[in-house]
Design a protein around this motif. Structure first.
Motif, PDB file in Angstrom:
ATOM      1  N   MET A 119       0.831  -1.211   0.000  1.00  0.00           N
ATOM      2  CA  MET A 119       0.000   0.000   0.000  1.00  0.00           C
ATOM      3  C   MET A 119       0.860   1.253   0.000  1.00  0.00           C
ATOM      4  SD  MET A 119      -2.848  -1.253   2.585  1.00  0.00           S
ATOM      5  CE  MET A 119      -1.717  -2.387   3.269  1.00  0.00           C
ATOM      6  N   SER A 120       0.506   2.153  -0.735  1.00  0.00           N
ATOM      7  CA  SER A 120       1.317   3.346  -0.790  1.00  0.00           C
ATOM      8  C   SER A 120       1.090   4.209   0.427  1.00  0.00           C
ATOM      9  CB  SER A 120       0.938   4.147  -2.027  1.00  0.00           C
ATOM     10  OG  SER A 120       1.120   5.507  -1.801  1.00  0.00           O
ATOM     11  N   LYS A 121       2.162   4.601   1.025  1.00  0.00           N
ATOM     12  CA  LYS A 121       2.059   5.492   2.173  1.00  0.00           C
ATOM     13  C   LYS A 121       1.503   6.832   1.713  1.00  0.00           C
ATOM     14  CE  LYS A 121       3.887   2.837   5.319  1.00  0.00           C
ATOM     15  NZ  LYS A 121       3.161   2.352   6.430  1.00  0.00           N
ATOM     16  N   LYS A 122       1.983   7.244   0.542  1.00  0.00           N
ATOM     17  CA  LYS A 122       1.590   8.572   0.100  1.00  0.00           C
ATOM     18  C   LYS A 122       0.091   8.627  -0.169  1.00  0.00           C
ATOM     19  CE  LYS A 122       2.036  11.860  -3.477  1.00  0.00           C
ATOM     20  NZ  LYS A 122       2.003  11.881  -4.900  1.00  0.00           N
ATOM     21  N   ILE A 123      -0.337   7.700  -0.988  1.00  0.00           N
ATOM     22  CA  ILE A 123      -1.756   7.681  -1.299  1.00  0.00           C
ATOM     23  C   ILE A 123      -2.538   7.481  -0.011  1.00  0.00           C
ATOM     24  CG2 ILE A 123      -3.549   6.332  -2.446  1.00  0.00           C
ATOM     25  CD1 ILE A 123      -2.022   8.152  -4.325  1.00  0.00           C
ATOM     26  N   ARG A 152      -1.869   8.233   3.059  1.00  0.00           N
ATOM     27  CA  ARG A 152      -1.953   9.404   3.922  1.00  0.00           C
ATOM     28  C   ARG A 152      -2.818  10.486   3.306  1.00  0.00           C
ATOM     29  NH1 ARG A 152       3.297   8.089   5.065  1.00  0.00           N
ATOM     30  NH2 ARG A 152       4.121   9.309   3.377  1.00  0.00           N
ATOM     31  N   ARG A 153      -2.518  10.737   2.022  1.00  0.00           N
ATOM     32  CA  ARG A 153      -3.247  11.839   1.394  1.00  0.00           C
ATOM     33  C   ARG A 153      -4.740  11.582   1.358  1.00  0.00           C
ATOM     34  NH1 ARG A 153       0.312  13.886  -3.673  1.00  0.00           N
ATOM     35  NH2 ARG A 153       1.967  14.762  -2.457  1.00  0.00           N
ATOM     36  N   MET A 185       4.246  -7.305  -5.501  1.00  0.00           N
ATOM     37  CA  MET A 185       5.255  -6.249  -5.442  1.00  0.00           C
ATOM     38  C   MET A 185       6.349  -6.397  -4.382  1.00  0.00           C
ATOM     39  SD  MET A 185       4.241  -2.318  -5.166  1.00  0.00           S
ATOM     40  CE  MET A 185       3.482  -2.477  -3.561  1.00  0.00           C
ATOM     41  N   ASN A 186       5.947  -6.581  -3.134  1.00  0.00           N
ATOM     42  CA  ASN A 186       6.936  -6.619  -2.056  1.00  0.00           C
ATOM     43  C   ASN A 186       7.188  -8.025  -1.538  1.00  0.00           C
ATOM     44  OD1 ASN A 186       7.294  -3.855  -2.084  1.00  0.00           O
ATOM     45  ND2 ASN A 186       5.543  -3.515  -0.734  1.00  0.00           N
ATOM     46  N   CYS A 187       6.716  -9.000  -2.273  1.00  0.00           N
ATOM     47  CA  CYS A 187       6.800 -10.372  -1.771  1.00  0.00           C
ATOM     48  C   CYS A 187       8.006 -11.096  -2.366  1.00  0.00           C
ATOM     49  CB  CYS A 187       5.513 -11.117  -2.110  1.00  0.00           C
ATOM     50  SG  CYS A 187       5.497 -12.763  -1.420  1.00  0.00           S
ATOM     51  N   HIS A 224      -1.483   6.296 -10.214  1.00  0.00           N
ATOM     52  CA  HIS A 224      -1.452   6.456  -8.755  1.00  0.00           C
ATOM     53  C   HIS A 224      -1.924   7.833  -8.321  1.00  0.00           C
ATOM     54  CE1 HIS A 224       1.200   2.883  -8.229  1.00  0.00           C
ATOM     55  NE2 HIS A 224       1.633   3.251  -9.402  1.00  0.00           N
ATOM     56  N   LYS A 274      -3.951  -0.539  -3.531  1.00  0.00           N
ATOM     57  CA  LYS A 274      -3.985   0.278  -2.295  1.00  0.00           C
ATOM     58  C   LYS A 274      -5.364   0.171  -1.637  1.00  0.00           C
ATOM     59  CE  LYS A 274      -0.383   2.169  -4.452  1.00  0.00           C
ATOM     60  NZ  LYS A 274       0.667   1.228  -4.769  1.00  0.00           N
ATOM     61  N   THR A 301       2.622  -9.837   2.033  1.00  0.00           N
ATOM     62  CA  THR A 301       3.980 -10.368   2.196  1.00  0.00           C
ATOM     63  C   THR A 301       4.023 -11.595   3.106  1.00  0.00           C
ATOM     64  OG1 THR A 301       4.372  -8.815   4.004  1.00  0.00           O
ATOM     65  CG2 THR A 301       5.125  -8.134   1.836  1.00  0.00           C
ATOM     66  N   GLN A 325      -1.480 -12.802   5.779  1.00  0.00           N
ATOM     67  CA  GLN A 325      -2.134 -11.703   5.046  1.00  0.00           C
ATOM     68  C   GLN A 325      -2.911 -12.209   3.837  1.00  0.00           C
ATOM     69  OE1 GLN A 325       1.132  -9.086   4.190  1.00  0.00           O
ATOM     70  NE2 GLN A 325       1.162  -8.205   6.246  1.00  0.00           N
ATOM     71  N   LYS A 365       9.974  10.819   2.492  1.00  0.00           N
ATOM     72  CA  LYS A 365       8.978   9.751   2.654  1.00  0.00           C
ATOM     73  C   LYS A 365       7.678  10.114   1.955  1.00  0.00           C
ATOM     74  CE  LYS A 365      10.855   8.448   7.065  1.00  0.00           C
ATOM     75  NZ  LYS A 365      10.855   8.789   8.465  1.00  0.00           N
ATOM     76  N   GLU A 366       7.401  11.387   1.931  1.00  0.00           N
ATOM     77  CA  GLU A 366       6.164  11.861   1.315  1.00  0.00           C
ATOM     78  C   GLU A 366       6.213  11.796  -0.203  1.00  0.00           C
ATOM     79  OE1 GLU A 366       3.508  12.884   2.858  1.00  0.00           O
ATOM     80  OE2 GLU A 366       4.194  13.065   4.921  1.00  0.00           O
ATOM     81  N   PHE A 392       7.201   8.169  -3.549  1.00  0.00           N
ATOM     82  CA  PHE A 392       6.205   7.515  -4.379  1.00  0.00           C
ATOM     83  C   PHE A 392       6.142   8.129  -5.786  1.00  0.00           C
ATOM     84  CE2 PHE A 392       1.840   6.352  -5.454  1.00  0.00           C
ATOM     85  CZ  PHE A 392       1.910   5.011  -5.156  1.00  0.00           C
ATOM     86  N   GLY A 444       4.888   2.432  -6.857  1.00  0.00           N
ATOM     87  CA  GLY A 444       4.549   1.469  -5.819  1.00  0.00           C
ATOM     88  C   GLY A 444       5.759   0.869  -5.115  1.00  0.00           C
ATOM     89  N   ASP A 491       6.845   1.503  -1.376  1.00  0.00           N
ATOM     90  CA  ASP A 491       6.396   0.735  -0.199  1.00  0.00           C
ATOM     91  C   ASP A 491       7.519  -0.089   0.406  1.00  0.00           C
ATOM     92  OD1 ASP A 491       3.858   1.636  -0.175  1.00  0.00           O
ATOM     93  OD2 ASP A 491       3.004  -0.057  -1.261  1.00  0.00           O
ATOM     94  N   LEU A 492       8.267  -0.728  -0.472  1.00  0.00           N
ATOM     95  CA  LEU A 492       9.347  -1.590   0.007  1.00  0.00           C
ATOM     96  C   LEU A 492      10.362  -0.754   0.799  1.00  0.00           C
ATOM     97  CD1 LEU A 492      10.384  -4.593  -0.310  1.00  0.00           C
ATOM     98  CD2 LEU A 492      11.955  -3.673  -1.974  1.00  0.00           C
ATOM     99  N   LEU A 507       9.870   2.118   2.285  1.00  0.00           N
ATOM    100  CA  LEU A 507       9.277   2.627   3.526  1.00  0.00           C
ATOM    101  C   LEU A 507       9.253   1.535   4.595  1.00  0.00           C
ATOM    102  CD1 LEU A 507       6.447   4.759   1.912  1.00  0.00           C
ATOM    103  CD2 LEU A 507       8.414   5.650   3.146  1.00  0.00           C
ATOM    104  N   GLN A 508       9.002   0.310   4.172  1.00  0.00           N
ATOM    105  CA  GLN A 508       9.032  -0.806   5.126  1.00  0.00           C
ATOM    106  C   GLN A 508      10.407  -0.939   5.766  1.00  0.00           C
ATOM    107  OE1 GLN A 508       7.955  -4.532   3.297  1.00  0.00           O
ATOM    108  NE2 GLN A 508       5.880  -3.844   2.864  1.00  0.00           N
ATOM    109  N   ARG A 557      17.186  -7.470  -1.098  1.00  0.00           N
ATOM    110  CA  ARG A 557      15.956  -7.749  -1.844  1.00  0.00           C
ATOM    111  C   ARG A 557      16.109  -7.395  -3.325  1.00  0.00           C
ATOM    112  NH1 ARG A 557      11.463  -7.842   1.743  1.00  0.00           N
ATOM    113  NH2 ARG A 557      10.227  -8.518  -0.032  1.00  0.00           N
ATOM    114  N   GLN A 578       3.879 -13.875   9.864  1.00  0.00           N
ATOM    115  CA  GLN A 578       3.743 -12.613  10.584  1.00  0.00           C
ATOM    116  C   GLN A 578       4.429 -12.625  11.951  1.00  0.00           C
ATOM    117  OE1 GLN A 578       0.671 -11.026   8.424  1.00  0.00           O
ATOM    118  NE2 GLN A 578      -0.421 -10.395  10.256  1.00  0.00           N
TER     119      GLN A 578
END
Lengths: 380, 306
Positions: A1-5, A7-8, A62-64, A178, A227, A265, A269, B52-53, B56, B61, B64-65, B67-68, B108, B195
């Motif tokens: 999930m996008s942090k930016k999207i 949050r905004r 994506m992040n997996c 996005h 997202k 991931t 989930q 961080k803002e 993106f 996308g 995300d990686l 930021l994690q 990664r 998890q």
């Protein structure tokens, strides 16, 4: 999930109106949780006019990096996997390709090409994707992250995507977006030049986006939502409530969405997400989202600007509230600290809490003073 | 009231007179970006910075990686070459906040073992270079095959990074015997796709049996889940054991001569599992065909944890 999207959109749209309007008719319609839990079958939808049938919950890989998670998704019946050439410098496609090898006829693969200036670069990117994915074709090839409506029907872009189809490298093509999603979807719907659109979409988004998605779907575009959980609050902070499933159901309630691709991931989930398929947005989900909303009420500043200029000492409380959201909601202390520093508010926080009474009265019931106290305690 | 006035004055002083960098700890990464290299690669335009803002907007996308992994900020520059107007190399330098996180992102991104001798560890081919040094992860991408250009820029950037942090110590815990080169990864959450294991390291071991069937099966991995204290590691061990029992796949415990008390079981995706805990770590072996191999490597791993 996008942090930016996340949050905004979160601050823009996490209003009672969005959730309230969405959940109220469902409550009155008498959907029951019991009924919803009975149907646990896989749910398939048409991907626009492509003729492809996709599971309504798919996987954003994506992040997996863990083959076990992708295999678990496959075993659970997920048939649509999303990746991109750029993810992990190309490694993500390698992993997806390796895991799905031998299962190619049972799965649909979507990847993306970041459009470069030269046709040769784009072609090379697609060819590398195919090699990494261990396949001769992808089911959906998207132009990665278009930003303006003009780009949607850019002739060289369309020419390239057409060529990829003619050459058998992609069965269907489209684009991902996005930012400023609604105008791009409207442009695509009007022009009819794409078969699939991947867009950010969750319960925090406005009706404008919902309508644009409807328009795109009506034009035969297969809408893929990403997202979908908008970040979400951690369950342990909300008395065990995990809004993830409810948020995903909220997106899937919209029949104009062909499939959602939550980015997962872990095995837990993907199991949590897949179990949403075949269930309806139930009374329990309504309660969860209402609870979520009431949790947000009084806690989360929607940046409405109503308190601007209220503080006699000129302190900008909106920035404080943003930092509080980062800390309390996103559980991201670094981000909160950065927001405080950027606004030069670390000193102001000390001052602020020494006021005997705060003159800021928030229409949404946010206890401004309590939030400032919280920040002061953490960042003292 | 007088007190308040004083405070307002102090606040104004703080806001307007004290230099901003006193409060802003975000490091300035511009000095890390070379303007040019000896063989003619020149930065085109001013470098762009991302927070961080805004990350993106730069990498979509994929942000995300980062930021994690605790992304703090990044700088991006494009290099062109005098000899060819077509050729360009993109440079991204990411401040990941700590060496373990920089290693994590690096781990990664690298696809297999192609070390380039840059930074604490690196991957280099004719189009891509990735390396990490200290808290920085650096990525380069060329439009044309240009390993020399990539290497030049990477080396110049490396020489400008003065962070001398050593690599994460856990990397050294993995036994070298049978270790697939360049396979150690760090996950900030969801280690082994679970998890409750949270953060930790995973390494892949080469299978002695190189048949097609073996290649199709799960990877053979050793892993180290890192917890804040031994109690939490023990609690995670119990949770893991319960999962194995619940799935009906827990095997009778071994009577090890290894000094630790492992639990055994089987997982549909990761094959045979042996887990144990030592200090703040939960360690394990997954996917090994022969339990003997897994046991002895795990014992070696356990012994290396001091």
């Amino acid at each position: 999930m996008s942090k930016k999207i996340g949050r905004r959109t979160f601050v823009k749209g996490a209003t009672s109106a969005v959730l309230g309007l969405a959940t109220a008719p469902l409550l009155s319609a008498g959907h029951s949780y019991a009924a919803a839990t009975k149907n646990r079958a896989l749910d398939y939808r048409n991907l626009g006019k492509t003729g492809l049938r996709v599971t309504s919950v798919s996987m954003g890989a994506m992040n997996c990096s863990d083959p076990a998670v992708i295999l678990r998704a496959f075993d659970l019946g997920v048939n649509f996997f999303d990746t991109a050439r750029r993810y992990m410098g190309g490694r993500n496609e390698e992993i997806v390709g390796k895991v799905l090898q031998g299962k190619r006829d049972k799965v649909l693969i979507q990847t993306k090409v970041r459009m470069a200036a030269g046709e040769r670069e784009n072609r090379e990117s697609v060819e590398t994707s195919l090699k990494s994915l261990r396949t001769d074709y992808v089911d959906v090839l998207l132009a990665h992250s278009l930003k303006t409506p003009d780009e949607v029907c850019d002739p060289p872009l369309l020419e390239f995507l057409q060529a990829m189809k003619k050459e058998g490298k992609a069965r269907f093509t489209g684009f991902s977006t996005h930012t400023d999603m609604a105008p791009l979807l409207r442009a695509a719907a009007k022009a009819g030049c794409h078969e699939v659109a991947l867009t950010s979409y969750n319960f925090t988004h406005s009706n404008e986006l919902k309508e644009a998605i409807a328009l795109a779907a009506k034009a035969g575009i297969g809408v893929v939502a990403m997202k979908t959980q908008a970040g979400g609050y951690k369950a342990h902070n909300m008395g065990g409530l995990s809004p993830h499933q409810a948020a995903l159901k909220y997106v899937l309630m919209d029949q104009n969405v062909s499939t959602a691709i939550p980015g997962v991931t872990t095995i837990e989930q993907i199991e949590e997400c897949v179990s949403v398929m075949g269930t309806e947005f139930s009374r329990k989900d309504s309660r969860a989202l209402q609870q979520y909303d009431s949790y947000l009420q009084g806690r989360i500043c929607t940046m409405c600007g109503g308190c601007e200029g209220e503080c006699p000492y000129g302190v900008n409380h909106t920035d404080f509230m943003r930092a509080a959201m980062y800390y309390d909601g996103y559980e991201n202390k670094n981000l909160a600290e950065e927001a405080l520093r950027e606004g030069g508010l670390l000193q102001a926080a000390k001052r602020c809490s020494e006021c005997s009474s705060c003159s800021i009265v928030c229409g949404r019931g946010v206890d401004v003073r309590a939030q400032v106290e919280l920040l002061k305690r953490v960042f003292a | 009231m007088r007190r308040r006035n004083w405070m307002v004055l102090i606040y104004l002083f703080v806001c307007f007179l004290v230099p901003r960098h006193v409060f802003t700890q975000t490091s300035n990464m511009e000095p890390l970006v070379p303007k040019e290299t000896p063989d003619g690669w020149i930065a085109r335009g001013a470098p762009q910075t991302f927070t961080k803002e805004t990350l993106f907007e730069h990498i979509n996308g994929q942000a995300d990686l980062f930021l994690q992994y605790g992304f703090e900020g990044s700088i991006f520059a494009v290099y062109g070459n005098n000899k060819s107007s077509q050729e360009k190399i993109d440079l991204d330098i990411y401040d990941m906040g700590a060496v373990v996180q920089a290693f994590g992102v690096f781990s990664r991104f690298r696809q297999d073992d192609r070390p380039g001798g840059i930074g604490l560890d690196s991957y280099l081919d004719d189009r891509y270079a990735f390396f990490y040094k200290g808290k920085y992860f650096v990525a380069l991408q060329a439009t044309e095959s240009s390993s020399d250009g990539i290497k030049q820029i990477a080396r110049t950037v490396e020489s400008r990074i003065v962070d001398s942090s050593p690599p994460p110590k856990e990397i050294g815990y993995f036994p070298k015997r049978g270790l697939k080169p360049g396979s150690i990864e760090y996950y900030p959450q969801g280690l082994m796709g679970r998890q409750f294991l949270k953060r930790g390291f995973k390494a892949t071991y080469v299978k002695p049996d190189k048949t097609e069937a073996a290649a199709e099966g799960p990877d053979s991995n050793l892993f180290i889940a890192v917890f804040p204290n031994p109690e939490e590691a023990e609690s995670a061990f119990r949770s893991f054991k319960e999962v194995l029992i619940k799935k009906g796949s827990a095997h009778a415990p071994l009577s090890p001569q290894t000094g630790f008390e492992p639990a055994r079981g089987e997982d549909a995706y990761q094959g045979k599992l042996i887990i144990a805990h030592k200090g703040p770590y939960l360690i394990g072996a997954a996917g090994f065909e022969k339990e003997k191999d897994a046991e002895s490597l795990l014992a070696e791993l356990s012994a290396s944890i001091k």
